[in-house]
Design a protein around this motif. Structure first.
Motif, PDB file in Angstrom:
ATOM      1  N   HIS A  56      -3.720   7.290   3.314  1.00 40.13           N
ATOM      2  CA  HIS A  56      -3.775   8.745   3.081  1.00 40.13           C
ATOM      3  C   HIS A  56      -4.745   9.077   1.954  1.00 40.13           C
ATOM      4  O   HIS A  56      -4.458   9.890   1.080  1.00 40.13           O
ATOM      5  CB  HIS A  56      -2.386   9.296   2.780  1.00 40.13           C
ATOM      6  CG  HIS A  56      -1.490   9.330   3.985  1.00 40.13           C
ATOM      7  ND1 HIS A  56      -0.367  10.101   4.069  1.00 40.13           N
ATOM      8  CD2 HIS A  56      -1.569   8.695   5.178  1.00 40.13           C
ATOM      9  CE1 HIS A  56       0.212   9.916   5.245  1.00 40.13           C
ATOM     10  NE2 HIS A  56      -0.510   9.051   5.929  1.00 40.13           N
ATOM     11  N   GLY A  57      -5.910   8.367   1.981  1.00 38.43           N
ATOM     12  CA  GLY A  57      -6.929   8.655   0.987  1.00 38.43           C
ATOM     13  C   GLY A  57      -6.717   7.991  -0.355  1.00 38.43           C
ATOM     14  O   GLY A  57      -7.563   8.130  -1.242  1.00 38.43           O
ATOM     15  N   MET A  58      -5.648   7.274  -0.554  1.00 37.88           N
ATOM     16  CA  MET A  58      -5.369   6.600  -1.815  1.00 37.88           C
ATOM     17  C   MET A  58      -5.527   5.095  -1.619  1.00 37.88           C
ATOM     18  O   MET A  58      -5.202   4.566  -0.558  1.00 37.88           O
ATOM     19  CB  MET A  58      -3.947   6.919  -2.292  1.00 37.88           C
ATOM     20  CG  MET A  58      -3.716   8.391  -2.624  1.00 37.88           C
ATOM     21  SD  MET A  58      -4.680   8.922  -4.048  1.00 37.88           S
ATOM     22  CE  MET A  58      -3.829   8.014  -5.339  1.00 37.88           C
ATOM     23  N   PRO A  59      -6.028   4.397  -2.657  1.00 39.84           N
ATOM     24  CA  PRO A  59      -6.150   2.931  -2.521  1.00 39.84           C
ATOM     25  C   PRO A  59      -4.790   2.307  -2.245  1.00 39.84           C
ATOM     26  O   PRO A  59      -3.757   2.736  -2.753  1.00 39.84           O
ATOM     27  CB  PRO A  59      -6.707   2.497  -3.892  1.00 39.84           C
ATOM     28  CG  PRO A  59      -7.357   3.714  -4.445  1.00 39.84           C
ATOM     29  CD  PRO A  59      -6.558   4.874  -3.946  1.00 39.84           C
ATOM     30  N   VAL A  60      -4.833   1.274  -1.414  1.00 39.74           N
ATOM     31  CA  VAL A  60      -3.578   0.629  -1.039  1.00 39.74           C
ATOM     32  C   VAL A  60      -2.903  -0.001  -2.248  1.00 39.74           C
ATOM     33  O   VAL A  60      -1.681  -0.169  -2.292  1.00 39.74           O
ATOM     34  CB  VAL A  60      -3.855  -0.425   0.061  1.00 39.74           C
ATOM     35  CG1 VAL A  60      -4.657  -1.593  -0.497  1.00 39.74           C
ATOM     36  CG2 VAL A  60      -2.553  -0.949   0.641  1.00 39.74           C
ATOM     37  N   GLY A  61      -3.706  -0.321  -3.283  1.00 41.56           N
ATOM     38  CA  GLY A  61      -3.130  -0.912  -4.481  1.00 41.56           C
ATOM     39  C   GLY A  61      -2.253   0.026  -5.271  1.00 41.56           C
ATOM     40  O   GLY A  61      -1.521  -0.419  -6.163  1.00 41.56           O
ATOM     41  N   THR A  62      -2.295   1.326  -4.968  1.00 39.97           N
ATOM     42  CA  THR A  62      -1.405   2.265  -5.646  1.00 39.97           C
ATOM     43  C   THR A  62      -0.053   2.376  -4.955  1.00 39.97           C
ATOM     44  O   THR A  62       0.847   3.027  -5.482  1.00 39.97           O
ATOM     45  CB  THR A  62      -2.065   3.650  -5.716  1.00 39.97           C
ATOM     46  OG1 THR A  62      -2.265   4.135  -4.386  1.00 39.97           O
ATOM     47  CG2 THR A  62      -3.400   3.576  -6.449  1.00 39.97           C
TER      48      THR A  62
END
Length: 861
Positions: free
Chosen positions: A502-508
């Protein structure tokens, strides 16, 4: 002194080297042979092996150029790995190294690695004249009868010289005398011994004793000698001497004959009688010490018995000299020779020696890689000493013969450490004797790992179910991979591939423990915002080059009943209880209105049921549990109260169930005013408005603009209604009616509707619809459709639509504040799984499209 003797020995060795010249390599059977004298000092030069073998001297040290020898063997010679020079490591005593005569050879095995090569070198140790002949006794007594005939021979004690060849005893000399001469005899082994020969008759009465000097000389340069005194005692006459059956005997004896075995029965006869005829047997004086250690003669019987262990490999022939002498006075000894031939027995098992071992072996080593150099030795002779060597057939190795009795162990196929991490190779050496003797030796060969296996996850993919509202940092799952390799090639580290959710890095969203593979959620997940996502997890080993594998992890967010229902209709005005007017003439089944609610959850958590929780009179009203329709159960009576207080509860089907309640005040009236009811009024929650902060001056400006706009609408409405009243009066219409459908566009901050009256013209069919994009959660709007049947109808049909794009650019179109009740701040995006049921839709259409007529049951707002 000792120092002088050592100096003379060194000078003799030096003289030998000067005369013989430097040792030169001589090819012998395809190998190098050098000649070196014995007794050289430590460090003496022998040969330049690096040059003679054609090796690169600069690489000898790196290739570990060395001499390999059996464990426990003395290292007489050594090679310098820096320059390849062969030198004397310790003093070589030829007589100690080679006990037997003949050529004395030192066999050297030279090994060089990278690649592995084996060379054989022979060094012949030459004898120098470093020993003096010595006699066992300094004085030797010889008894000779005066009646001895001329020409009688008397064997003398032999001198011993450890040297060989010309350096051993070469001849004997006898001091001058008038009775005896000396003759030098040669044995079968080329050794010398002396015999006295009677040349002149002896006379006991004239001279009872003769003193002779016997000198033993070797053939070395310079010549060495040793002396002994021979005392000849002249005995009185004993007429007859013993006599053997034959002068020489021959016998064969197996080398494994036990001690006490009868070798031969000797027999000598003497014609005399009494003590002069009794015979005693013994070894002659010149019998070698080794013979005396191995054999024993019974003095009276003449039996030759075995005394010590025989060894064919040490000596295959033993020469015994036996004498027989009677017990009479002036006894004369007679001699005979016994030759004992040893028969070889297969009594030595082969010896297996691992000369060099290169372990561990890499599993990707090509076939033909040399693993070890193996030497075998059998001390027997003939077929008993011929050896064959083999390995077990169930291993990927074989033996290749390089030199005589030398083998190299090589690989025959590719190895795989993951299948067999270690091999126990059984090496069998077997001789050709009968029965054959064999030796087993086991060589353990570990296989070194190569990073040839990529990690492999235990599952092709992972599906993880996580309940929403999880605690940040909580473990959600664990992935695991295996690597058949070992050590660092099997050490795995886990990581998450780059990507976006959803537009956010998967690491977050998630993290993973690089060592254990445990995955953790970094934030609290919300089912209403994200229902599923997938990530790529990589497992990589620590080998070189590193190998990796990927697996997909599907994460599904499970819904939790964390959102209570939100009632969106009816909406109370000015923060008070929602109110509604009901005509007293209403009949049973009259639709008072519909309570509408939404729930942001999904599934059963969003399935809503309606219930009338409190009522002034439970017999008067009822609420449909599925649709929320509020209807009358019976007609109004005169004694019924004009104010009916109702409390409606909306409950979802989650566990535990959440609910919301609303209070509704119903007023029973005789006639219905033409106003819009509270069932059509609702507003947005504060968080549905613009999230940007509003300053005080913006609030004042927006309020002023909204008030001015509302005032203009009221004035326009009044003017229009007044004009219509005049028109009806002129047309004869009675009573006058007002048709007003004003509306206001909502802003992006939320929809705030005023109490509007909707009245279609008499005799027309129409529907009044108000779009309220801000009435629900962000991203949704609701369309309120009022049927022409009555202005009091409050039914709303809720459906999502796209909000107007110009809402944020037109803040002046907000409706007047204070005319709406804010919805709970917990409103989330409504779930579309539970829109009005199909049972509601006929009612919706019935109230959307109605003919215009004079009906007294109208909703007042």
């Amino acid at each position: 002194g000792t120092g002088a003797g050592s100096g003379q020995l060194f000078l003799r060795s030096l003289l030998f080297l000067l005369l013989a010249g430097p040792p030169a390599p001589r090819p012998a059977d395809g190998q190098l042979r050098y000649v070196v004298p014995e007794e050289l000092e430590h460090g003496a030069f022998v040969a330049n092996l690096g040059e003679d073998l054609g090796l690169d001297v600069s690489t000898l040290s790196a290739r570990r150029f060395r001499i390999v020898s059996r464990a426990g063997a003395r290292q007489h010679l050594e090679v310098n790995p820096e320059n390849g020079i062969l030198f004397v490591n310790e003093r070589i005593d030829r007589e100690e190294v080679c006990e037997a005569g003949g050529t004395c050879l030192l066999h050297l095995q030279l090994l060089v690695e990278s690649p592995l090569e084996l060379y054989r070198v022979e060094v012949e140790v030459l004898d120098i004249n470093d020993h003096t002949p010595t006699f066992p006794w300094q004085e030797y007594v010889l008894e000779v009868a005066e009646s001895a005939v001329l020409g009688t021979r008397f064997p003398l004690e032999s001198a011993q010289d450890p040297d060989v060849g010309t350096n051993s005893v070469h001849t004997y000399r006898l001091s001058p005398n008038g009775f005896f001469s000396l003759e030098v005899q040669t044995r079968s082994d080329t050794s010398k011994f002396a015999e006295l020969v009677l040349e002149r008759a002896l006379d006991h009465e004239q001279q009872r004793m003769h003193r002779l000097l016997l000198t033993a000389l070797d053939g070395g340069v310079p010549e060495r000698s040793g002396t002994a005194h021979v005392l000849v005692t002249v005995l009185d006459a004993n007429d007859n001497v013993p006599a053997f059956d034959q002068p020489s005997y021959g016998v064969s004896l197996p080398e494994d004959a036990p001690a006490g075995t009868l070798v031969i029965q000797l027999n000598a006869t003497d014609l005399d009688e009494g003590p002069n005829g009794e015979i005693d047997y013994s070894f002659s004086g010149h019998a070698p010490p080794r013979v005396r250690e191995l054999f024993h003669i019974e003095p009276r019987s003449g039996q030759v018995l075995l005394k010590g262990p025989l060894d064919y490999e040490r000596a295959s022939l033993h020469e015994l000299y036996v004498q027989a002498k009677d017990r009479g006075p002036s006894a004369v000894a007679v001699h005979c020779r016994v030759l004992v031939h040893l028969l070889d027995v297969n009594d030595n098992a082969p010896e297996v020696t691992l000369t060099s071992v290169s372990t561990p072996v890499l599993e990707d080593a090509p076939p033909g890689t040399v693993i070890a150099v193996i030497s075998v030795l059998d001390r027997d002779s003939g077929d008993n000493g011929r050896v064959s060597c083999e390995v077990s057939p169930d291993v990927p190795f074989e033996l290749r013969s390089s030199f005589h009795n030398y083998y190299t162990l090589v690989t025959t196929q590719a190895l795989d450490r993951e299948v067999v991490p270690e091999y126990n190779v059984s090496i069998t050496a077997r001789d050709m004797g009968s029965p054959a003797l064999l030796t087993h030796s086991t060589l353990t060969i570990p296989v070194s790992d190569v990073n040839d296996n990529a990690p492999r996850f235990l599952q092709p993919s992972y599906s993880v179910y996580v309940m929403e509202n999880n605690a940040p940092g909580a473990s959600i799952c664990s992935v695991s991979a295996l690597d058949p390799d070992c050590q660092q090639n099997a050490y795995l580290s886990y990581s998450i591939a780059d990507g976006h959710i959803h537009g956010m890095p998967v690491g977050t969203y998630v993290s993973i423990n690089s060592d254990t593979g445990h995955m953790y959620a970094l934030r609290s997940l919300d089912y209403e915002q994200i229902r599923s996502f997938q990530i790529q997890v990589q497992a990589q080993d620590a080998g070189f080059p590193p190998l990796s594998a990927n697996v997909t992890v599907h994460i599904f967010v499970l819904d939790q009943n964390d959102n209570a229902p939100v009632i969106i209709s009816p909406m109370p005005r000015n923060g008070s209880v929602a109110s509604e007017l009901v005509p007293r003439s209403a009949r049973p089944g009259y639709l008072v209105g519909t309570v509408s609610a939404v729930d942001a959850d999904a599934g059963l958590n969003a399935r809503l049921t309606y219930q009338l929780l409190q009522a002034t009179d439970f017999t008067l009203f009822s609420v449909a549990p599925d649709t929320g329709e509020l209807r009358t159960l019976r007609s109004f009576l005169e004694q019924d109260a004009t104010q009916q207080q109702l409390v409606v509860q909306v409950r979802d089907s989650g566990q535990p169930a959440l609910s919301a309640t609303m209070s509704l005040l119903l007023s029973v009236v005789e006639t219905m005013p033409q106003t819009l009811s509270d069932f059509s009024e609702f507003s947005l929650p504060p968080e549905a408005s613009s999230s940007s902060p509003l300053t005080l001056y913006l609030l004042v400006s927006l309020g002023s603009i909204s008030f001015t706009f509302l005032l203009a609408i009221v004035i326009l409405t009044a003017i229009r209604c007044r004009g219509e009243r005049h028109s009806h009066q002129s047309d004869g219409c009675s009573p006058p009616r007002c048709r007003c459908c004003p509306g206001s566009r909502p802003s992006s901050d939320g929809l705030k509707t005023s109490n509007l009256m909707a009245q279609p013209p008499v005799g027309t069919t129409a529907a009044t619809c108000l779009d309220m994009p801000g009435a629900g959660p962000p991203g949704y709007c609701y369309k309120v459709c009022l049927g022409p049947e009555s202005a009091q109808s409050d039914f709303m049909f809720l459906k999502p639509c796209s909000p107007p794009r110009n809402n944020e650019k037109d803040p002046g179109k907000k409706s007047q504040p204070g005319q709406h009740l804010q919805v709970s701040k917990q409103i989330k995006q409504p779930n579309m799984d539970w829109l009005p049921l199909s049972t509601q839709r006929p009612a919706l259409k019935r109230y959307q499209i109605q003919h215009c007529g004079n009906r007294r049951s109208r909703w007042k707002g």
